[in-house]
Design a protein around this motif. Sequence first.
Motif, short mmCIF file in Angstrom:
data_model
loop_
_atom_site.label_atom_id
_atom_site.label_comp_id
_atom_site.label_asym_id
_atom_site.label_seq_id
_atom_site.Cartn_x
_atom_site.Cartn_y
_atom_site.Cartn_z
N ALA A 47 20.36 33.42 20.63
CA ALA A 47 21.04 32.97 21.85
C ALA A 47 20.39 33.66 23.04
CB ALA A 47 22.53 33.31 21.79
N VAL A 48 20.06 32.88 24.06
CA VAL A 48 19.35 33.42 25.22
C VAL A 48 20.05 33.01 26.51
CG1 VAL A 48 17.14 33.35 24.00
CG2 VAL A 48 17.81 31.41 25.43
N SER A 49 19.71 33.69 27.58
CA SER A 49 20.20 33.29 28.90
C SER A 49 19.53 31.99 29.32
CB SER A 49 19.92 34.38 29.93
OG SER A 49 18.52 34.63 30.01
N SER A 50 20.13 31.31 30.27
CA SER A 50 19.59 30.01 30.70
C SER A 50 18.19 30.16 31.28
CB SER A 50 20.53 29.35 31.71
OG SER A 50 20.73 30.18 32.83
N ASN A 51 17.91 31.28 31.94
CA ASN A 51 16.58 31.48 32.52
C ASN A 51 15.51 31.62 31.45
OD1 ASN A 51 18.53 32.70 34.76
ND2 ASN A 51 16.63 32.07 35.75
N VAL A 52 15.80 32.38 30.40
CA VAL A 52 14.85 32.52 29.30
C VAL A 52 14.63 31.17 28.63
CG1 VAL A 52 14.44 33.59 27.04
CG2 VAL A 52 15.37 34.96 28.92
N TYR A 53 15.71 30.43 28.46
CA TYR A 53 15.61 29.11 27.84
C TYR A 53 14.73 28.19 28.68
CZ TYR A 53 17.17 24.89 25.39
OH TYR A 53 17.22 23.73 24.66
N LYS A 54 14.96 28.19 29.99
CA LYS A 54 14.16 27.36 30.90
C LYS A 54 12.68 27.70 30.80
CE LYS A 54 13.84 28.50 35.24
NZ LYS A 54 14.12 28.77 36.67
N ASN A 55 12.38 28.99 30.77
CA ASN A 55 10.98 29.41 30.75
C ASN A 55 10.30 29.18 29.42
OD1 ASN A 55 11.07 30.25 33.40
ND2 ASN A 55 11.45 32.40 32.91
N GLY A 56 11.08 29.08 28.34
CA GLY A 56 10.47 28.99 27.02
C GLY A 56 10.49 27.63 26.37
#
Length: 429
Positions: A47-56
């Motif tokens: 589970a990741v933050s939305s920013n990490v998800y966006k970048n990855g």
Amino acid sequence: MDKKLLIEVLKKEIEKSTGCTDPGAVTLAVAKATEVLGEKPERIKVAVSSNVYKNGISVGVPGTGQRGLRQAAALGIYLSEWTGEDLGLLDHVNNEIVRASQDLLKEGGVKVSYLKETPDRLYIKAEVFKGDNTAWTVIQGDYSNITETGKNGHTLFNKPVKKTENGVDALIRFNIADIIETIKHLDLEELEFLIEDAKVNKAAAEEGMNNENAVMGSALSSMIKDAPFPYSAMMLGKLYTASAAEARMIGLNVPIMAIAGSGNHGITNFLGVLAAAEILKVSETGLARALAISSAITVFIKGYIKRMTAFCGCSVAAATGVAAATVYMLGGSFEDMVNAMHSVLGALAGIVCDGAKESCAYKLSTATATAIEYAYLSTKKKVFIPRGNGIVSHTIEHTFEKLGQLNNPGMVETDKCLLEIIEEIQSQY
């Protein structure tokens, strides 16, 4: 300011990274959780933050030919013996590991999701499972900053996320003029590590120019012609930065020296300055000091805007540093540096960050060329965006502070909207 502190901050904020830092951090989190578990897991949940998800979500994962955080997570269980190398652990990916990770993906053993609310905008929790046993790792605040590990319901390691005296926030206690003046009196021996870091990133650019899977390097190479400054440096800067960034974004197995938590910042920072230095034929000492100026400015700005941004950090942080460094190499004054930095921010602050992928190469190479151009205009033509003009404030420090405000809280809703758009587009493929 104290030169020892300055050098410590720069060394702390520069680290080696293979591949994009966001999937790399997910791989690290899974690898550490696997190490804690003590056996090869059967399942992974991240589970990741939305920013990490966006970048990855769209970026290539080195050595795999694949993209995204699920592939990055799957690699982690096979890299647990290299967690001590932090973001460099992806150097150890080989064909056998790739095949095993893709088998796990086909079996449905990897789940990745993002959380709408997290303790930090940079947050990753990796959980691994084998039979009745489970282990977890949390990374928070910075890409290799492990803040918690545990096994079978028992927390084994926990540390609070806090600011450190030698971290990114340390520089914002000083004013920019004092930092620049300190750098001007540093010797080559004290800053030589920055030249070595620039060489690492140039090697990535050369791979991007020569690899058949990358297209920007060869295209831009054909556009390089003899031309006066600043055009020659602008084109060389675009060539170096675009080639390295594309190589990294499509997942070529190239190491990068990242700065302030970002490999693309590192590409812009080191290669933008290096390109201008090569055209201007500055001395090694001049190059080292210019790299220190750009690096310090990049880190300083990140102290206000933080690791995760809704706008393009390469454009507003690293490119701003390149502008100041280029003014220095042109023999300009501190006032010229401020004017060049203000011009970069006044022109580029609105470029959004829509995640890590090939378009980053286009953005950061454009920002690099613009930074060199504005350094020239400020120093040689005395042309720049005047103070009190839009986001450009009356001091450079206040402009940086307002840039942080623009990012958060100003663009929090923009960031959410960007993620919704990205998810909608990705669902169509």
